[in-house]
Write an enzyme that holds these catalytic residues in place. Structure first.
Site, PDB file in Angstrom:
ATOM      1  N   HIS A 100      23.201  76.476 -34.110  1.00  0.00           N
ATOM      2  CA  HIS A 100      23.523  76.667 -35.546  1.00  0.00           C
ATOM      3  C   HIS A 100      22.363  76.121 -36.374  1.00  0.00           C
ATOM      4  CE1 HIS A 100      27.829  77.615 -34.734  1.00  0.00           C
ATOM      5  NE2 HIS A 100      27.589  76.888 -33.654  1.00  0.00           N
ATOM      6  N   HIS A 146      22.484  79.578 -28.350  1.00  0.00           N
ATOM      7  CA  HIS A 146      23.593  79.109 -29.199  1.00  0.00           C
ATOM      8  C   HIS A 146      23.145  77.871 -29.984  1.00  0.00           C
ATOM      9  CE1 HIS A 146      28.166  78.754 -29.719  1.00  0.00           C
ATOM     10  NE2 HIS A 146      27.681  77.688 -30.347  1.00  0.00           N
ATOM     11  N   GLU A 161      36.743  76.828 -26.703  1.00  0.00           N
ATOM     12  CA  GLU A 161      36.230  75.469 -26.936  1.00  0.00           C
ATOM     13  C   GLU A 161      37.439  74.605 -27.319  1.00  0.00           C
ATOM     14  OE1 GLU A 161      33.986  74.982 -30.557  1.00  0.00           O
ATOM     15  OE2 GLU A 161      32.935  73.187 -29.855  1.00  0.00           O
ATOM     16  N   ASP A 203      23.975  73.821 -29.398  1.00  0.00           N
ATOM     17  CA  ASP A 203      24.983  73.954 -30.455  1.00  0.00           C
ATOM     18  C   ASP A 203      24.474  73.359 -31.776  1.00  0.00           C
ATOM     19  OD1 ASP A 203      27.412  74.922 -31.328  1.00  0.00           O
ATOM     20  OD2 ASP A 203      28.642  73.381 -30.367  1.00  0.00           O
ATOM     21  N   ASP A 204      24.609  72.044 -31.937  1.00  0.00           N
ATOM     22  CA  ASP A 204      24.185  71.335 -33.161  1.00  0.00           C
ATOM     23  C   ASP A 204      23.503  70.044 -32.709  1.00  0.00           C
ATOM     24  OD1 ASP A 204      25.943  73.043 -35.090  1.00  0.00           O
ATOM     25  OD2 ASP A 204      27.353  72.303 -33.596  1.00  0.00           O
ATOM     26  N   HIS A 231      32.706  82.404 -30.852  1.00  0.00           N
ATOM     27  CA  HIS A 231      33.140  81.105 -30.342  1.00  0.00           C
ATOM     28  C   HIS A 231      34.582  81.239 -29.862  1.00  0.00           C
ATOM     29  CE1 HIS A 231      29.699  79.498 -32.506  1.00  0.00           C
ATOM     30  NE2 HIS A 231      29.997  78.252 -32.204  1.00  0.00           N
TER      31      HIS A 231
HETATM   32  N1  ADE Z   1      30.061  75.285 -36.029  1.00  0.00           N
HETATM   33  C1  ADE Z   1      29.078  74.474 -35.669  1.00  0.00           C
HETATM   34  N2  ADE Z   1      29.290  73.968 -34.449  1.00  0.00           N
HETATM   35  C2  ADE Z   1      30.459  74.481 -34.012  1.00  0.00           C
HETATM   36  C3  ADE Z   1      31.237  74.337 -32.841  1.00  0.00           C
HETATM   37  N3  ADE Z   1      30.853  73.563 -31.827  1.00  0.00           N
HETATM   38  N4  ADE Z   1      32.384  75.009 -32.769  1.00  0.00           N
HETATM   39  C4  ADE Z   1      32.784  75.783 -33.769  1.00  0.00           C
HETATM   40  N5  ADE Z   1      32.116  75.955 -34.889  1.00  0.00           N
HETATM   41  C5  ADE Z   1      30.955  75.306 -35.022  1.00  0.00           C
HETATM   42 ZN    ZN Z   2      28.637  76.670 -31.872  1.00  0.00          ZN
END
Ligand code: ADE
Ligand code: ZN
Length: 324
Positions: free
Chosen positions: A10, A8, A191, A269-270, A188
Site C-alpha cells: 500500500h 502487495h 486475512e 503490505d505496510d 484482500h
Molecule cells: N489496508 C492497508 N493494509 C491493509 C491490510 N493489511 N488489510 C486490509 N486493508 C489494508
Molecule cells: Zn494489504
C-alpha cells in the site's frame, strides 16, 4: 541480498513515519497521537491500525506530496533488493475520487516512478484500490477512476480495508467495470475473514489473485481448490504476525500452503507499520522454514508470472532475476 518481486504494497502504508512527521510539521497538522515514544506508528489492533493509517494519510494533500512519497517508498524498496513492485493506490486519498484530481495525483506518482526506473531503480505498477469500509457507492467512483486511467502504469484493480465491513458481492459492479476496462483483479480476503471470504471473492469478484488468503489453511478443500485453479496468494507474513492473525513466524501457514501446491508470493503490505522490509521477510522465512535461495527464486518466479504487467516488462524483469 537476493532480488525481489513485491506484489502487495500500500503506497500510503509504506510511508516512513519520519516522512509523515515531516509533512505534518510543514503543514502544521497535529498527528502526534499516532506515534509511539520511539517515533514508530502506534496502534492497538487492526481496526485501530486502519484509523492510524487514515490519520497518517491525511498529511498527503497534493500530487507533489505523492511524488515525494513515491520516491521515498521506492528508495526503501531498492534498499531491500526489490526490482519490481506493484503498489495499491487509492483515489479516495488522492483527490477524493474526483477524476480530474485523480489524474493529477496519478501523473505525479507515475512520473516519479518513471524517473526512478530510468535511473536503474525498481519498476513500479499501480493497482487502483477501493476501500471496503467506505462502502460500495464510493467503490463505484473508484472503479470509474481506475477504468478511465488504465494504461502502462495502472494495470490492476483491487479492494482493501475492513474485510468484515461488507460482502464481496456488494462490489461486483466495480469489479465488472474494472475488468471490462482491461484491468487485472485482486482482492484482500482471508486475512480477517475465514475461508468463505476467499470463496466469495473468487466467485463474486472473479479475481485472479487474493491479498493474504492465508486463512484458507482452515479449509483444506479450499487449499486444494486454490492449488488446482492456480490462484496466486499475495502473502504478507510479517503483517499477519504484527497484527496478530498468527502468533509467530513458525505458526504462519505460508510454508504449508506452498507445500500443498498453492502459488504463494511474499510481500510487506505496510512495511513501517509492521517494522518490516522485504529483506526482513526473506530473512525470517529463511529462519522459520529454512527457505533457501532456490525456494526464493521459485517465489520470485511465481510473483513475476502473476505480476500485472505486459510481456515486455515481464521479460525484462526475468532477465534481471536470471542474471543473479
Ligand atoms: N489496508 C492497508 N493494509 C491493509 C491490510 N493489511 N488489510 C486490509 N486493508 C489494508
Ligand atoms: Zn494489504
Amino acid at each position: 541480498m537476493l532480488p525481489k518481486i513485491e506484489l502487495h504494497l500500500h503506497l500510503e502504508g509504506a510511508a516512513p513515519p519520519a516522512f509523515v512527521r515531516g509533512l505534518a510539521k510543514e503543514k502544521s497538522i497535529d498527528i502526534s497521537g499516532i506515534f509511539d515514544a520511539r517515533g514508530g506508528y502506534a496502534y492497538a489492533d487492526f481496526w485501530h491500525f486502519l484509523k492510524v493509517y487514515e490519520a497518517a494519510t491525511s498529511v498527503l494533500q497534493s500530487p507533489e506530496d505523492y511524488a515525494r512519497l513515491t520516491r521515498a517508498v521506492l528508495e526503501e524498496c531498492a534498499a531491500s533488493g526489490v526490482i519490481y513492485a506493484e503498489t495499491f493506490v487509492s483515489p479516495d486519498f488522492c483527490g477524493g475520487r474526483d477524476l480530474g484530481a485523480w489524474r493529477e495525483y496519478l501523473h505525479a506518482i507515475h512520473e516519479t516512478a518513471r524517473a526512478v526506473a530510468a535511473q536503474g531503480g525498481p519498476e513500479l505498477r499501480g493497482i487502483v484500490t477501493c476501500i471496503r469500509h467506505f462502502g460500495p457507492e464510493k467503490a463505484r467512483e473508484t472503479a470509474i477512476c481506475a477504468a478511465e486511467t488504465v494504461g502502462d502504469f495502472i494495470t490492476g484493480f483491487g479492494i482493501a480495508g475492513d474485510e468484515k465491513a461488507a460482502q464481496p458481492k456488494d462490489f461486483r459492479w466495480s469489479f465488472d467495470c474494472a475488468r471490462e476496462a482491461g484491468l487485472r483483479l485482486t482482492a484482500h480476503a482471508g486475512e480477517w475473514g475465514g475461508p468463505q471470504s476467499i470463496r466469495d471473492a473468487l466467485a463474486d469478484l472473479g479475481v485472479e489473485r487474493i491479498g493474504h488468503g492465508v486463512r484458507a489453511i482452515e479449509d483444506l478443500a479450499l487449499v486444494d481448490e486454490l492449488a488446482e485453479r492456480g490462484v496466486v496468494l499475495e502473502v504478507c507474513p510479517g503483517s499477519n504476525i504484527a497484527l496478530g492473525v498468527f502468533a509467530d513466524w513458525r505458526k504462519h501457514p505460508i510454508n504449508e500452503l506452498d507445500r500443498r501446491g498453492v502459488k504463494v508470493t511474499v510481500s510487506t503490505d505496510d512495511p513501517p507499520f509492521f517494522h518490516t522490509t522485504m529483506e526482513r521477510e526473506f530473512q525470517m522465512l529463511n529462519r522459520a522454514f529454512d527457505w533457501d535461495e532456490g525456494q526464493f527464486a521459485r517465489i520470485n518466479r511465481t510473483a513475476l508470472d502473476a505480476a500485472f504487467c505486459d510481456a515486455d516488462t515481464r521479460g525484462r524483469i526475468a532477465k534481471k532475476l536470471e542474471a543473479v
